[in-house]
Write a protein that holds these residues in place. Structure first.
Motif, short mmCIF file in Angstrom:
data_model
loop_
_atom_site.label_atom_id
_atom_site.label_comp_id
_atom_site.label_asym_id
_atom_site.label_seq_id
_atom_site.Cartn_x
_atom_site.Cartn_y
_atom_site.Cartn_z
N GLN A 251 13.35 3.34 6.24
CA GLN A 251 12.22 4.05 6.12
C GLN A 251 11.05 3.04 6.11
OE1 GLN A 251 11.26 3.96 1.94
NE2 GLN A 251 9.57 4.20 3.20
N ALA A 252 9.85 2.93 6.55
CA ALA A 252 9.18 2.50 6.41
C ALA A 252 7.58 3.64 6.85
CB ALA A 252 9.06 1.30 7.21
N TRP A 253 7.18 2.61 7.48
CA TRP A 253 5.71 3.11 8.29
C TRP A 253 5.22 2.92 9.94
CZ3 TRP A 253 6.38 1.80 3.18
CH2 TRP A 253 6.71 2.56 1.91
N THR A 254 4.57 3.82 9.91
CA THR A 254 4.26 3.06 11.98
C THR A 254 3.66 2.27 11.88
OG1 THR A 254 2.26 4.79 11.93
CG2 THR A 254 4.87 5.22 12.85
N HIS A 255 2.55 1.93 10.87
CA HIS A 255 1.48 0.80 11.09
C HIS A 255 2.25 -0.58 10.62
CE1 HIS A 255 1.15 1.97 6.34
NE2 HIS A 255 1.00 1.06 6.36
N TYR A 256 3.72 -0.12 10.13
CA TYR A 256 4.54 -1.56 10.27
C TYR A 256 4.18 -2.57 11.05
CZ TYR A 256 5.88 -1.73 5.23
OH TYR A 256 5.85 -1.57 3.49
N VAL B 139 -1.00 2.42 13.48
CA VAL B 139 -1.13 2.94 12.30
C VAL B 139 -1.61 4.46 12.94
CG1 VAL B 139 -3.71 1.76 13.31
CG2 VAL B 139 -2.94 1.68 10.88
N LEU B 140 -1.70 4.90 14.03
CA LEU B 140 -2.21 6.16 14.23
C LEU B 140 -1.87 7.80 13.39
CD1 LEU B 140 -3.99 5.86 16.86
CD2 LEU B 140 -5.33 5.69 15.37
N PHE B 141 -0.27 6.73 12.99
CA PHE B 141 -0.01 8.16 12.94
C PHE B 141 0.73 8.10 11.70
CE2 PHE B 141 2.47 6.93 17.17
CZ PHE B 141 1.78 7.95 18.42
N SER C 121 -5.08 -6.28 0.87
CA SER C 121 -5.30 -5.44 1.45
C SER C 121 -4.61 -4.99 2.44
CB SER C 121 -6.69 -4.98 2.24
OG SER C 121 -6.76 -4.04 3.36
N PRO C 122 -3.61 -3.85 3.49
CA PRO C 122 -2.67 -3.12 3.87
C PRO C 122 -3.44 -4.33 5.42
CG PRO C 122 -3.34 -1.23 3.00
CD PRO C 122 -3.90 -2.66 2.24
N PRO C 123 -2.30 -4.96 6.29
CA PRO C 123 -3.10 -5.96 7.23
C PRO C 123 -3.06 -4.68 7.93
CG PRO C 123 -0.91 -5.44 7.41
CD PRO C 123 -1.21 -5.43 5.56
N GLY C 124 -3.86 -5.20 9.59
CA GLY C 124 -4.53 -3.71 10.62
C GLY C 124 -6.32 -2.95 10.17
N VAL C 125 -5.97 -2.01 10.78
CA VAL C 125 -7.59 -1.54 10.91
C VAL C 125 -7.48 -1.17 9.59
CG1 VAL C 125 -8.08 0.91 11.57
CG2 VAL C 125 -6.62 -0.59 12.82
N PRO C 126 -6.76 -0.75 7.89
CA PRO C 126 -7.00 -1.10 7.28
C PRO C 126 -8.36 -2.07 6.17
CG PRO C 126 -5.86 -0.25 6.99
CD PRO C 126 -5.20 -0.11 8.12
N ALA C 127 -7.13 -3.66 6.95
CA ALA C 127 -7.87 -3.99 6.55
C ALA C 127 -9.61 -5.04 7.53
CB ALA C 127 -7.08 -6.04 6.69
N LEU C 128 -9.05 -4.71 8.57
CA LEU C 128 -10.19 -5.10 9.51
C LEU C 128 -11.66 -4.03 9.42
CD1 LEU C 128 -8.16 -5.07 12.96
CD2 LEU C 128 -9.45 -6.99 11.13
N SER C 129 -11.08 -2.67 8.57
CA SER C 129 -12.36 -2.25 8.44
C SER C 129 -13.11 -2.81 7.15
CB SER C 129 -11.89 -0.57 7.86
OG SER C 129 -10.91 -0.23 9.33
N PHE C 130 -12.66 -2.76 6.58
CA PHE C 130 -12.75 -3.85 5.22
C PHE C 130 -13.76 -4.47 5.33
CE2 PHE C 130 -9.31 -1.87 2.39
CZ PHE C 130 -10.26 -1.13 1.47
N GLN C 131 -13.41 -5.77 6.25
CA GLN C 131 -14.01 -7.45 6.74
C GLN C 131 -15.63 -6.01 7.14
OE1 GLN C 131 -11.16 -8.77 9.00
NE2 GLN C 131 -9.41 -9.00 6.87
N GLU C 132 -15.44 -5.07 7.77
CA GLU C 132 -15.91 -4.03 8.76
C GLU C 132 -17.49 -4.75 7.68
OE1 GLU C 132 -18.69 -3.44 11.90
OE2 GLU C 132 -16.45 -4.36 12.31
N LEU C 133 -17.00 -4.03 6.31
CA LEU C 133 -17.56 -3.83 5.42
C LEU C 133 -18.39 -5.44 5.16
CD1 LEU C 133 -16.18 -0.74 3.54
CD2 LEU C 133 -18.18 -0.96 4.77
#
Length: 370
Positions: A87-92, A101-103, A177-189
């Motif tokens: 058990q984990a998360w697909t964004h892992y 991350v999309l799932f 922050s979680p890595p990947g798209v969430p972190a990149l979105s924070f950085q975009e801000l």
């Protein structure tokens, strides 16, 4: 947890007596978190359900993070058969391919207002389930059968040392922050982000490495002691407003099961969706009340200008990743689903907020923060 004695007990409950079949198959599922997490507790319920519905033919053991491998090694361990479930998360697995991350956590609802129930509907009623299989089995080349089965969002924005009223103030914070798209979105801000495992967050805060952090939920965050470091808790987050853990089973093992036992696992996973969703409401409501009333935590309102800005940032990041053909394929499917479901869900879900606010304004419901 799940030994032959437990199987015999389950058989007795089901009225099967001494004629019940002994366990012919063993399913070991390693979690990505410790035994105290509400995720792991729901996995224990899943194990009980599979054992009983299989009439003891499948014995299930739930293992905490680190029992066989670290959380980041779960996919490879299940693929190789070191354990036959995880058990984990697909964004892992976004490092293997970013479409993960999309799932599990389409950031900020793709910037399109997509909510968690709609994503689960896409998985179970749309083409999401087929794409999830394709992601694991064809893109990652893994011998696993996946189930998106543990919806737990929306996850809170996080824990902060003070109250913030504007996005400009938040930009100054160094944030776990979680890595990947969430972190990149924070950085975009314009925010500075740091990624680290949950157990490392509190020590990092004590050393001044980070100013603020997010993890999972009120219940799980309280276990790690976030409230001992920070008192300002922002519940309304966007980075994982959708957060759905998945459970993966070694496909060779699954394919070896008789059809009726495959059906037991399939239907048990669907029941896990409901179990996770409602246990989440119960456990986090109780945890939040205790945090406020007994430990001095203040529930804060997320600045309104943050919402639109983060949604736009998430969309920009997703658009960049969409240069990859498979990412683009999943992204387009979710976008189409958003166009279908957001107009309906927005109108339906809005009434719950309005009712809750009206009830608290009228004094029918006591806001325990006051």
């Amino acid at each position: 947890m799940k030994k032959l004695a437990a199987i015999a007990a389950a058989a007795a409950v089901l009225g099967l007596g001494s004629n019940a079949m002994a366990a012919q198959y063993e399913l070991k599922i390693q979690a990505a978190q410790g035994s105290s997490s509400i995720y792991t507790q729901v996995l224990e319920r899943l194990g009980d359900r599979i054992e009983k519905l299989s009439q003891g033919q499948i014995a299930v053991e739930i293992l905490p993070e680190g029992a066989v491998v670290k959380a980041g090694g779960i996919l490879d361990a299940v693929n190789k058969g070191l354990v036959n479930g995880g058990q984990a998360w697909t964004h892992y697995w976004s490092g293997k391919h970013p479409a993960g991350v999309l799932f599990a956590a389409p950031t900020a609802g793709l910037g399109m207002g997509l909510d968690q129930d709609s994503v689960m509907a896409w998985i179970l009623e749309g083409e999401g389930g087929k794409l999830l299989d394709e992601y694991y089995q064809q893109i990652l080349k893994m011998d696993v059968k996946p189930y998106l089965a543990m919806p737990m969002g929306p996850e809170p924005f996080g824990w902060f040392k003070q109250s913030y009223k504007t996005l400009d103030e938040i930009r100054k914070v160094k944030f776990r922050s979680p890595p990947g798209v969430p972190a990149l979105s924070f950085q975009e801000l314009g925010m500075k982000t740091v990624a680290m495992p949950g157990p490392d967050i509190i020590p990092a805060a004590q050393r001044g490495v980070i100013d603020a952090a997010e993890w999972i939920s009120p219940a799980d965050d309280a276990i790690l002691g976030f409230q001992e470091i920070w008192k300002h808790f922002y519940l309304q987050g966007l980075h994982q407003v959708i957060s759905i853990a998945d459970i993966i089973i070694n496909k060779t093992w699954y394919d070896s099961l008789p059809q009726h036992l495959q059906y037991v696992i399939d239907e048990s996973m669907k029941a896990c969706v409901t179990d996770m969703k409602f246990y989440n409401v119960s456990a986090n409501s109780m945890a939040l009340k205790k945090l406020v009333q007994e430990q001095g935590v203040i529930i804060e309102e997320t600045p309104t200008d943050y919402v639109a800005a983060y949604m736009a940032a998430a969309k920009k990041v997703n658009d960049r990743f969409a240069k990859d053909p498979f990412y683009a394929k999943v992204y387009k499917s979710l976008q189409d689903w958003a166009h279908l479901t957001v107009p309906y869900q927005k109108r339906c879900n809005g009434i719950y907020y309005n009712m809750g606010q009206a009830a608290m304004d009228a004094g029918v419901i006591t806001d325990y923060q006051k």
